[in-house]
Design a protein around this motif. Structure first.
Motif, mmCIF file in Angstrom:
data_model
loop_
_atom_site.group_PDB
_atom_site.id
_atom_site.type_symbol
_atom_site.label_atom_id
_atom_site.label_comp_id
_atom_site.label_asym_id
_atom_site.label_seq_id
_atom_site.Cartn_x
_atom_site.Cartn_y
_atom_site.Cartn_z
ATOM 1 N N GLN A 104 -2.998 7.131 4.182
ATOM 2 C CA GLN A 104 -3.779 7.622 3.046
ATOM 3 C C GLN A 104 -3.659 9.139 2.862
ATOM 4 O OE1 GLN A 104 -7.347 6.062 4.674
ATOM 5 N NE2 GLN A 104 -7.005 4.004 3.929
ATOM 6 N N GLN B 117 0.851 -1.178 0.000
ATOM 7 C CA GLN B 117 0.000 0.000 0.000
ATOM 8 C C GLN B 117 0.893 1.236 0.000
ATOM 9 O OE1 GLN B 117 -2.706 -1.102 3.413
ATOM 10 N NE2 GLN B 117 -4.262 -0.952 1.830
ATOM 11 N N GLN C 60 1.683 5.242 1.762
ATOM 12 C CA GLN C 60 1.473 6.358 2.676
ATOM 13 C C GLN C 60 2.290 7.542 2.171
ATOM 14 O OE1 GLN C 60 2.344 5.271 6.742
ATOM 15 N NE2 GLN C 60 0.651 3.826 6.867
#
Length: 401
Positions: A339, A180, A182
């Motif tokens: 996020q 993911q 950040q």
């Protein structure tokens, strides 16, 4: 495996003892923190005090879907590996989303919950998760996680936001990797002013930040930064009132209790930095809380809230003030939380984060592996696209080129 053994029995000649505890305070604080200190990417959130406070304050406990099952490895009387693990009855507070996997299990008449989760509750901060004396001890810890899942007939094991060493230990044997993104700011450790930093940004990005800060200043708001013992109990009370208002505004209950923050103030005093915003009358109107780690020269934006709406106050309290503090003090990293592409315009750049997943059901494991491969390719393309839109000025051409 044993649960909540009062003391670790002697290891056998062939293997160390693997132990499971439903109370993190059953594990020795100093030995745990010593393993953390030698880890490649420690953080305050993996300290024994932090995890015990989560449990004893009632913030992450079984009745809230976080049943502690801390796994540890012992060589005789010595703790050689450990990790925070929980039986989860839901996927809230994790920030690595697997709701679709749970839904697929349900549609096929299978139970996805409970699952085994290795993570810091409510804390999407990358760092070392599998604390160990060496690679061999870490491998035994991974075996312990698998054995616990199989013995309890759990659907899966998940290790969230681990470091590169963790990822290497979680390769093969059915483990699946997930990526993911950040947004973090990284510096060179040389102190400089926020004004100098703004000059490194592209003109439109710089003007936007200056306009936002000017509107906050024109509203009469001034900030003060309080570190460690300078944060009074009254400041903590005000912060918690702001923190709860943020959740209630979204019709949610706050994850963390006031007692948790009282424990943080008492037991990890120097790991906290609070920014208080006051209006023209000196009344406190907002607060943001940042965790800090002197050994890493790193700051982690965590929580915020306000008593009334003031345009752009959120950006100033949560990004500009902490970033200016890091710059002034020559710190090397500021993590703005999970996020948020909007953070790029403020100089926080995309950084890959990693998790690892083991699913007991072979067909579902195969399906998830296919999904993660496609998701990973899309994530690589997404990060490449973000990198092409950096907010910083282009570097001048080499004079000798």
């Amino acid at each position: 495996m044993t649960a909540r053994s009062p003391a670790p029995p002697a290891a056998t000649a062939d293997a160390p003892l693997i132990r499971v505890d439903d109370d993190p305070s059953s594990l020795p604080r100093d030995a745990w923190n010593a393993l953390l200190a030698r880890a490649p990417l420690p953080s305050p959130f993996m300290r024994h005090e932090y995890l015990v406070a989560m449990h004893e304050s009632g913030s992450a406990v079984a009745k809230k879907g976080w049943q502690a099952q801390f796994v540890s490895v012992w060589d005789g009387g010595e703790l050689i590996a450990a990790c925070p693990a929980y039986l989860k009855g839901h996927s809230y507070g994790e920030y690595v989303f697997d709701w679709a996997w749970a839904d697929a299990y349900d549609r096929h008449g299978l139970n996805y919950y409970p699952k085994l989760l290795v993570a810091v509750p409510f804390t999407p901060v990358p760092g070392s998760r599998l604390l160990a004396r060496d690679d061999t001890a870490r491998d035994w810890l991974v075996k312990g996680l698998r054995a616990l899942a199989m013995k309890a007939e759990l659907s899966s094991v998940h290790v969230l936001f681990g470091d590169e060493q963790d990822q290497r230990a979680l390769t093969g044997d059915g483990w699946l990797a997930r990526q993911q993104v950040q947004f973090h700011w990284t510096g060179d450790g040389v102190p400089r002013s926020f004004a100098d930093y703004l000059q490194s940004l592209q003109r439109e990005k710089r003007k936007k930040i200056q306009q936002e800060q000017r509107k906050v200043a024109e509203a009469g708001v001034r900030f003060e930064a309080l570190r460690g013992a300078a944060i009074t109990p009254e400041d903590w009370d005000f912060f918690y009132a702001c923190y709860t208002r943020t959740y209630l505004a979204h019709r949610n209950k706050p994850y963390l209790t006031r007692d948790f923050f009282a424990r943080m103030a008492a037991e990890l005093t120097e790991q906290w930095l609070m920014f208080l915003a006051r209006d023209e009358q000196g009344e406190r109107v907002a607060a943001s809380l940042v965790a800090i780690d002197e050994s890493q020269r790193a700051a982690y934006g965590r929580y915020w809230g306000s008593t009334r709406y003031i345009p752009n106050l959120h950006f100033d309290a949560c990004y500009y003030q902490p970033l200016a503090w890091c710059l002034d003090n020559g710190w090397r990293r500021f993590e703005g939380g999970a996020q948020g592409e909007h953070k790029m315009a403020r100089g926080l750049m995309p950084v890959s984060t990693h998790s690892a997943h083991w699913l007991a059901h072979p067909q579902f494991r195969e399906a998830v592996a296919d999904f993660l491969q496609r998701e990973g390719q899309a994530m690589d393309e997404y990060i490449d696209e973000l990198e092409r839109h950096q907010p910083f000025k282009a570097a001048p051409p080499d004079a000798e080129a």
